[in-house]
Design an enzyme around this catalytic site. Structure first.
Site, PDB file in Angstrom:
ATOM      1  CE1 TYR A 141      66.877  41.334  15.974  1.00 11.77           C
ATOM      2  CE2 TYR A 141      68.008  42.115  17.927  1.00 11.77           C
ATOM      3  CZ  TYR A 141      67.005  42.254  16.996  1.00 11.77           C
ATOM      4  OH  TYR A 141      66.132  43.307  17.096  1.00 11.77           O
ATOM      5  CE  LYS A 191      57.536  38.193   2.482  1.00 13.91           C
ATOM      6  NZ  LYS A 191      56.309  38.924   2.132  1.00 13.91           N
ATOM      7  CG  ASP A 223      53.628  40.569   3.831  1.00 14.05           C
ATOM      8  OD1 ASP A 223      53.265  39.490   4.346  1.00 14.05           O
ATOM      9  OD2 ASP A 223      53.789  40.698   2.605  1.00 14.05           O
ATOM     10  CG  ASP A 247      63.251  44.529  17.225  1.00 18.07           C
ATOM     11  OD1 ASP A 247      63.000  44.937  18.369  1.00 18.07           O
ATOM     12  OD2 ASP A 247      63.892  45.198  16.388  1.00 18.07           O
ATOM     13  CG  ASP A 251      59.247  48.907  18.772  1.00 18.52           C
ATOM     14  OD1 ASP A 251      59.410  48.184  19.778  1.00 18.52           O
ATOM     15  OD2 ASP A 251      60.006  49.851  18.470  1.00 18.52           O
TER      16      ASP A 251
HETATM   17  C1  IPM Z   1      64.091  45.150  22.051  1.00 20.02           C
HETATM   18  C2  IPM Z   1      65.144  46.146  21.672  1.00 20.02           C
HETATM   19  C3  IPM Z   1      66.440  45.401  21.477  1.00 20.02           C
HETATM   20  C4  IPM Z   1      66.252  44.440  20.322  1.00 20.02           C
HETATM   21  C5  IPM Z   1      67.689  46.267  21.270  1.00 20.02           C
HETATM   22  C6  IPM Z   1      67.843  47.299  22.356  1.00 20.02           C
HETATM   23  C7  IPM Z   1      68.925  45.413  21.158  1.00 20.02           C
HETATM   24  O1  IPM Z   1      64.779  46.855  20.545  1.00 20.02           O
HETATM   25  O2  IPM Z   1      64.233  44.508  23.113  1.00 20.02           O
HETATM   26  O3  IPM Z   1      63.107  45.000  21.311  1.00 20.02           O
HETATM   27  O4  IPM Z   1      66.414  44.834  19.158  1.00 20.02           O
HETATM   28  O5  IPM Z   1      65.952  43.289  20.577  1.00 20.02           O
HETATM   29 MN    MN Z   2      62.792  46.362  19.772  1.00 22.63          MN
END
Ligand code: IPM
Ligand code: MN
Length: 362
Positions: A141, A191, A223, A247, A251
């Site tokens: 990032y 990794k 992975d 990240d 999710d």
């Molecule tokens: C998260 C989001 C952020 C990230 C974005 C909105 C910049 O996806 O907080 O996970 O990628 O960190």
């Molecule tokens: Mn995210």
């Protein structure tokens, strides 16, 4: 006690869910005898519109003067142009970097009454109670170089996965400390079969484990971890990893709980022992299509408020009061659209906030 809390609602459903969390915190203050002073600021698309940038000096300064930050969500189609110079998300990244919020805690707890509201089998997800510790101010990032250029062969671009020893050590410590307070097992995700930054990460994890003899350290390739998360998630507890891995895997992990609308997060500037400055936000985004409809699930933001009480304000009983109220309301059958099932009671954003508030009062 008195506390100053910066409140950054942001865009889309951000303001709606933040309103509910503030309402809940106000009632917590009344019940437990604390005074919370809320200070509102602009961030994301709404800041681009009014201040020409995603995070102004003014908002940043205000956050620095507070005890903690409560954040909604940023982004929306209005600001989605790939060619644009500023993006709402820049505001979030700048906050993380400028406030030194290197440790992102994303707990995933499956509520027993919601095991049927996910796409996964109930027997796979029941008893899931894990925490992903995501490094938040380094890695791909932020690493330099990060750019695009033109060559005779076509366009090229680079992002850099950089980590220093200090950055790796401090996030691993957060993992070890958290593991110590839970199952005493820490999974370090990397990794290391491919990436040099992961080899350094793994080596530092091994060195540091000497300081935490009571914590069992396990290494897992990223992975394989993605697979384990849906194969046998109930076996997992504390997992620590670099920014981009975190990240993606958070999710994935969020789907175990049925809806992103259920999951809170804390981004801390220190180790979660005693009090650490932090920013608290739901893990979902701004959901522009749901905005302004009183539909969004405010629970993720309300539970983020509970994490704020716990980690930045040192108010453990108050945090538990909020968490218990959320559980009680779900137990009674109230559901927002995202976790709705047949036979349950459908509520909107503000009604859900009211129900939770009522449970805290009594
Ligand atoms: C998260 C989001 C952020 C990230 C974005 C909105 C910049 O996806 O907080 O996970 O990628 O960190
Ligand atoms: Mn995210």
């Amino acid at each position: 006690m008195e506390f100053d809390i910066a409140v950054l609602p942001g865009d889309g459903i951000g303001p709606e869910v933040i309103t509910q969390a503030v309402k809940v915190l106000q009632v917590v203050g009344e019940k437990f005898g604390h005074k919370f002073h809320f200070h509102a600021g602009l961030v994301g698309g709404s800041a681009i519109d009014k201040q020409g940038m995603a995070l102004s000096e003014e908002t940043l300064k205000m956050c620095k003067q507070c005890d903690a930050v409560l954040f909604g969500a940023v982004g929306g189609p209005k600001w989605d142009n790939l060619q644009a110079k500023v993006h709402p998300e820049d505001g979030l990244l700048a906050l993380r970097k400028e406030l030194g919020l290197f440790a992102n805690l994303r707990p995933v707890k499956v509520f027993p009454m919601l095991v049927n509201s996910t796409t996964l089998k109930p027997e796979v997800i029941e008893d899931v109670d894990l925490v992903i510790v995501r490094e938040l101010t380094g890695g791909l990032y932020f690493g330099q170089p990060k750019k695009r250029w033109q060559t005779p062969e076509g366009r090229q671009a680079v992002d850099t996965l950089f980590y220093s020893e200090g950055e790796i050590e401090r996030i691993l410590r957060v993992g070890f400390e958290l593991a110590r307070s839970r199952s005493k097992k820490l999974i370090s995700v990397d990794k290391a079969n491919i990436l040099e930054s992961s080899r350094l990460w793994r080596q530092i994890a091994i060195e540091l484990s000497a300081e935490y003899p009571d914590v069992e350290l396990q290494h897992m390739l990223v992975d394989a971890c993605a697979m384990r998360l849906i194969q046998r998630p109930a076996d997992l507890d504390v997992m620590v990893m670099e920014n981009m891995f975190g990240d993606i895997l958070t999710d994935e992990a969020s789907m175990l709980a049925g809806s992103m609308g259920m999951l809170p997060s804390a981004s801390l500037a220190g180790i979660p022992k005693g009090k650490a400055f932090g920013m608290y936000e739901p893990i979902h985004g701004s959901a522009p299509r749901r905005a302004g409809k009183n539909m969004a699930n405010p629970i993720a933001t309300i539970l983020s408020g509970a994490m704020m009480l716990r980690y930045s304000l040192g108010l453990e009983s108050e945090a538990q009061a909020v968490e218990n109220a959320v559980l009680a309301v779900l137990e009674e059958g109230y559901r927002t659209y995202d976790i709705m099932e047949e036979g349950k009671l459908r509520t909107g954003t503000s009604e859900m906030g009211d129900l939770i508030t009522e449970r805290i009062k009594c």
